[in-house]
Motif scaffolding. Sequence first.
Motif, PDB file in Angstrom:
ATOM      1  N   ASN A 233       0.815  -1.213   0.000  1.00  0.00           N
ATOM      2  CA  ASN A 233       0.000   0.000   0.000  1.00  0.00           C
ATOM      3  C   ASN A 233       0.848   1.263   0.000  1.00  0.00           C
ATOM      4  OD1 ASN A 233      -2.549  -1.139  -0.101  1.00  0.00           O
ATOM      5  ND2 ASN A 233      -2.809  -1.200   2.118  1.00  0.00           N
ATOM      6  N   VAL A 234       1.917   1.244   0.783  1.00  0.00           N
ATOM      7  CA  VAL A 234       2.744   2.440   0.886  1.00  0.00           C
ATOM      8  C   VAL A 234       3.393   2.772  -0.444  1.00  0.00           C
ATOM      9  CG1 VAL A 234       4.899   1.305   1.583  1.00  0.00           C
ATOM     10  CG2 VAL A 234       4.398   3.613   2.385  1.00  0.00           C
ATOM     11  N   ASN A 235       3.608   1.772  -1.297  1.00  0.00           N
ATOM     12  CA  ASN A 235       4.187   2.015  -2.608  1.00  0.00           C
ATOM     13  C   ASN A 235       3.256   2.872  -3.461  1.00  0.00           C
ATOM     14  OD1 ASN A 235       6.356   1.289  -4.638  1.00  0.00           O
ATOM     15  ND2 ASN A 235       4.541   0.570  -5.726  1.00  0.00           N
ATOM     16  N   ARG A 236       1.957   2.617  -3.332  1.00  0.00           N
ATOM     17  CA  ARG A 236       0.995   3.421  -4.088  1.00  0.00           C
ATOM     18  C   ARG A 236       1.065   4.881  -3.662  1.00  0.00           C
ATOM     19  NH1 ARG A 236      -2.675  -1.339  -3.082  1.00  0.00           N
ATOM     20  NH2 ARG A 236      -2.800  -2.441  -5.078  1.00  0.00           N
ATOM     21  N   VAL A 237       1.179   5.100  -2.357  1.00  0.00           N
ATOM     22  CA  VAL A 237       1.226   6.469  -1.854  1.00  0.00           C
ATOM     23  C   VAL A 237       2.530   7.157  -2.273  1.00  0.00           C
ATOM     24  CG1 VAL A 237       1.170   7.917   0.199  1.00  0.00           C
ATOM     25  CG2 VAL A 237      -0.253   5.866   0.094  1.00  0.00           C
ATOM     26  N   MET A 238       3.651   6.468  -2.115  1.00  0.00           N
ATOM     27  CA  MET A 238       4.932   7.061  -2.490  1.00  0.00           C
ATOM     28  C   MET A 238       5.031   7.254  -4.002  1.00  0.00           C
ATOM     29  SD  MET A 238       6.990   7.900   0.006  1.00  0.00           S
ATOM     30  CE  MET A 238       8.709   7.734  -0.477  1.00  0.00           C
ATOM     31  N   GLY A 239       4.394   6.361  -4.763  1.00  0.00           N
ATOM     32  CA  GLY A 239       4.350   6.568  -6.202  1.00  0.00           C
ATOM     33  C   GLY A 239       3.640   7.857  -6.556  1.00  0.00           C
ATOM     34  N   MET A 240       2.538   8.134  -5.861  1.00  0.00           N
ATOM     35  CA  MET A 240       1.833   9.387  -6.077  1.00  0.00           C
ATOM     36  C   MET A 240       2.672  10.578  -5.618  1.00  0.00           C
ATOM     37  SD  MET A 240      -0.982   8.939  -7.671  1.00  0.00           S
ATOM     38  CE  MET A 240      -0.071   7.683  -8.594  1.00  0.00           C
TER      39      MET A 240
END
Length: 377
Positions: A233-240
């Motif tokens: 999940n954190v990857n999605r946020v950091m990607g954004m």
Amino acid sequence: MDLTLTDEHRQIRRAARELAEREFAEDAFTWHEEYPAENAKVLAEHGFLGMTLPEEYGGGGMGFFDALMAMEGVGEVCPDTALLLVTSNTGNMQIVAKFAEEQYAKKYLEPVCAGENTYVAIAMSEPGAGSAVTDMTTTAEDDGDAWIVNGQKAWVSRAGKSAAFVTYVRLPDGNIGSVLVDGDNPGLEIGDPDYNMYDEPQYSIYLDDCRVDKSRSLVTGPESFKEQIRTYNVNRVMGMAGNWVIAKWLFEDALEYAQHREQGGQPIADYQAVSHRLTDMAINLETSRWLIYRALSGDELPGRALSCMTKVHAGEKLHEVVDSALQIKAANGFVGDTPESYAYRRLRGYLIAGGTPDIHRNNVAKALFKHGYPEVE
């Protein structure tokens, strides 16, 4: 919840920006699909790669918000280089750090933290299973001390320079788990790359009776898929967040451009249509930024609702920011290899990668039905 930056966070962002101004400014926003290997080494020397990874693997043992501050600082100067802080701190790096045996975590994470041109790729999507990951058909059959993996994975980014693949498989018990497949593993074949709209190579990988030692298992069991996605999940946020630094860079450029570009005897910023467009860009940047901040501000990883809300809102609004930057620059942003052209194509891809907004809206709805509105604690 206090989202005021601490002195430490300000110092991280300031130090990262100062480093970027010294080392990266000259070639800023020119790398695009090319890997900025020299810049990666510089970031590693100053402790900005693998900031969130365990210290025993060469990481910094810091928090995701710390990495976010460093990314903002670098991104204010060179957004392409700032993206290295996403790839070295989140996604598969966290999965390997959390779930892999120590010998493999050390083998694959230490070179990443040292700024070497290597990566651990994710092999999740398949030709018939994109956003619907649970439709995958890649199997791992039990063969005593090993798994025998068969299947095909599609749209794998950075496969050409990946030392290993976090490979999602359907296990004999029907659950979806994952195994860590070495790039040189017999039975693994990497196909020729196809280039997406922003010229990034993406690959198919083929697994034909690929024998993977069970010591390379990452997650198995009834809760295996949920465990790994929770970490992802954190990857999605950091990607954004990576997209945010790109959009912010373009906004600053468009803001300056509008105040100097004259049409009809006056700067185009004096036209209400342009000034309102710049206003909307700033609003979209700020709302996206604070949603990202909230998702990364706690001690725990962001849950499904908050990470999916961030993916949807930031993904769509940041794309609008880039579209408006392109509109303001007009032909000067549209013709040739411009930052606007590259960023437009890149951010459009992020409305597909990691799950489409439609899928994430479904995820948010499910979370709301189960847990209600995610209150601030």
